[in-house]
Design an enzyme around this catalytic site. Structure first.
Site, mmCIF file in Angstrom:
data_model
loop_
_atom_site.group_PDB
_atom_site.id
_atom_site.type_symbol
_atom_site.label_atom_id
_atom_site.label_comp_id
_atom_site.label_asym_id
_atom_site.label_seq_id
_atom_site.Cartn_x
_atom_site.Cartn_y
_atom_site.Cartn_z
ATOM 1 C CB SER A 1 -17.839 56.952 -49.979
ATOM 2 O OG SER A 1 -18.570 57.902 -49.229
ATOM 3 C CB THR A 2 -22.529 56.091 -50.610
ATOM 4 O OG1 THR A 2 -22.162 57.452 -50.411
ATOM 5 C CG2 THR A 2 -23.988 55.892 -50.257
ATOM 6 C CG HIS B 1 -15.649 58.911 -47.465
ATOM 7 N ND1 HIS B 1 -16.052 59.273 -48.738
ATOM 8 C CD2 HIS B 1 -14.310 59.084 -47.438
ATOM 9 C CE1 HIS B 1 -14.991 59.648 -49.433
ATOM 10 N NE2 HIS B 1 -13.924 59.538 -48.667
ATOM 11 C CG MET C 1 -21.493 60.572 -52.102
ATOM 12 S SD MET C 1 -22.899 61.575 -51.524
ATOM 13 C CE MET C 1 -24.096 60.313 -51.119
ATOM 14 C CG ASP D 1 -11.614 60.969 -51.225
ATOM 15 O OD1 ASP D 1 -10.568 61.561 -51.551
ATOM 16 O OD2 ASP D 1 -11.749 60.373 -50.134
#
Length: 356
Positions: free
Chosen positions: A171-172, A198, A291, A294
């Site tokens: 993600s991030t 994401h 972050m 998930d």
């Protein structure tokens, strides 16, 4: 849990006012100042020393990309980019991720978004997380990329009944992390690689094209019902869930518009749970920077359904945000905690070892 001082940079007076009001409404966030272009921003950063900067991509005098490059080379601090949903906006956003921006927020209706308040929760959340993220100094010289040796014929599992599939969740900070991993993999890796990053719709296609241009592998956005090929990496389309199923033709992508899982579409949990249902395949699961949590629940499912699953987690040392890898490690099911530059090499060596 102290106050986070934020500098808001945007050429639109309306956007500066709206973003500042959104941020200022949170008790932990203080808008320390605003800037109308990149040149103004660099002066304000030196003067005000903010903890986080929100930076518009499109600006006169000095645009967001040029400004970000200067910040990361001389005074690295967490920067969140604001960009449009256009193809050009997606490409510039991905360039900013490579330069070291922590995250990005899409403006819902162009450079001056009268409905920016739709993004209020996202803006606050990303600023709150950004303050703890690692802002790495950008150097003029690119690190030398080690090319991993190709697979010899003996390594391609002549004596193995099971095929191999690699799943990656991030993600991030993911676009930059994926670049370090995917671009180092040999083109003859005997496995499809399936990825959840994401990102909103439109951005994942640009990410796939960008990685494809840099990699020995083929990298593409996953399409519904296509048969997965070895030596190809498939990125879940933004705004869709991505699963892998076994058919008589081989492994097949299932891409569908559904409800988000824990706020995510695509979701790592959805993808990894589908891998847990594959009876014949050896699964390698990789959890990288991001972050939230998930993917953690699906790692439990993977190990329960397929105990020989090998799980890698990016180490805290190299994560931009340690959330997703930390959640993975808390399951006590991770086999290898690995620094980002070493993930590709360890993954390949593990796959090669199976064919010896």
């Amino acid at each position: 849990m102290g106050i986070i001082n934020v500098l808001v940079v945007d050429d639109s007076a309306f956007m500066r006012k709206m973003i500042a009001e959104i941020l200022q409404s949170h008790p932990r966030i203080n808008v320390i100042g605003t800037a109308r272009n990149g040149q103004d921003a660099l002066e304000k950063i030196a003067q005000l020393k903010p903890d986080v900067v929100t930076l518009d991509v499109e600006m006169p005098i000095m645009d967001g990309i040029s400004t970000l490059r200067e910040i990361m080379m001389h005074n690295p601090i967490p920067v969140i980019m604001l960009s449009s949903l256009t193809k050009e906006g997606a490409n510039k956003t991905l360039e900013s991720m490579e330069l070291g921006a922590i995250d990005f927020i899409t403006k819902p209706s162009g450079s001056i978004s009268l409905n920016i308040q739709e993004k209020e929760a996202e803006i606050k959340t990303k600023v709150l997380h950004a303050v703890n993220a690692k802002a790495e100094k950008l150097t003029k010289t690119k690190p030398k990329k080690t090319i991993i040796a190709p697979f010899a014929a003996s390594h391609i599992h002549k004596n193995e009944n099971k095929d191999v599939i690699v799943g990656i969740g991030t993600s991030t900070g993911g676009p930059r992390a994926l670049q370090q991993v995917i671009t180092r993999l040999p083109k003859d890796i005997p496995a499809p690689i399936v990825i959840v990053q994401h990102m909103p719709a439109g951005f994942t296609k640009s990410l796939a094209k960008r990685l494809n241009s840099m990699s020995q592998l083929t990298v593409k956005e996953a399409e519904d019902q296509e048969i997965l090929q070895k030596g190809t990496a498939y990125i879940a389309p933004g705004g869709y869930q991505f699963r892998v199923v076994r058919t008589i033709k081989g492994l097949q992508a299932k891409v569908a518009k559904e409800e988000p899982r824990n706020g995510h579409q695509p979701s790592v949990d959805v993808l990894f749970e589908s891998l847990a249902k594959l009876k014949e395949e050896q699964v390698y699961a990789v959890m990288m920077t991001g972050m939230g949590a998930d993917g953690a629940n699906s790692l439990i499912t993977l190990k329960r359904e397929k105990s020989n699953t090998i799980i890698f987690s990016e180490s805290k040392e190299t994560c931009i945000v340690y959330g997703m890898p930390q959640a993975a490690e808390k399951t006590n099911l991770v086999d290898y905690v690995v620094r980002l530059p070493e993930i590709s090499e360890l993954l390949v060596s593990q796959i090669k070892a199976r064919g010896e």
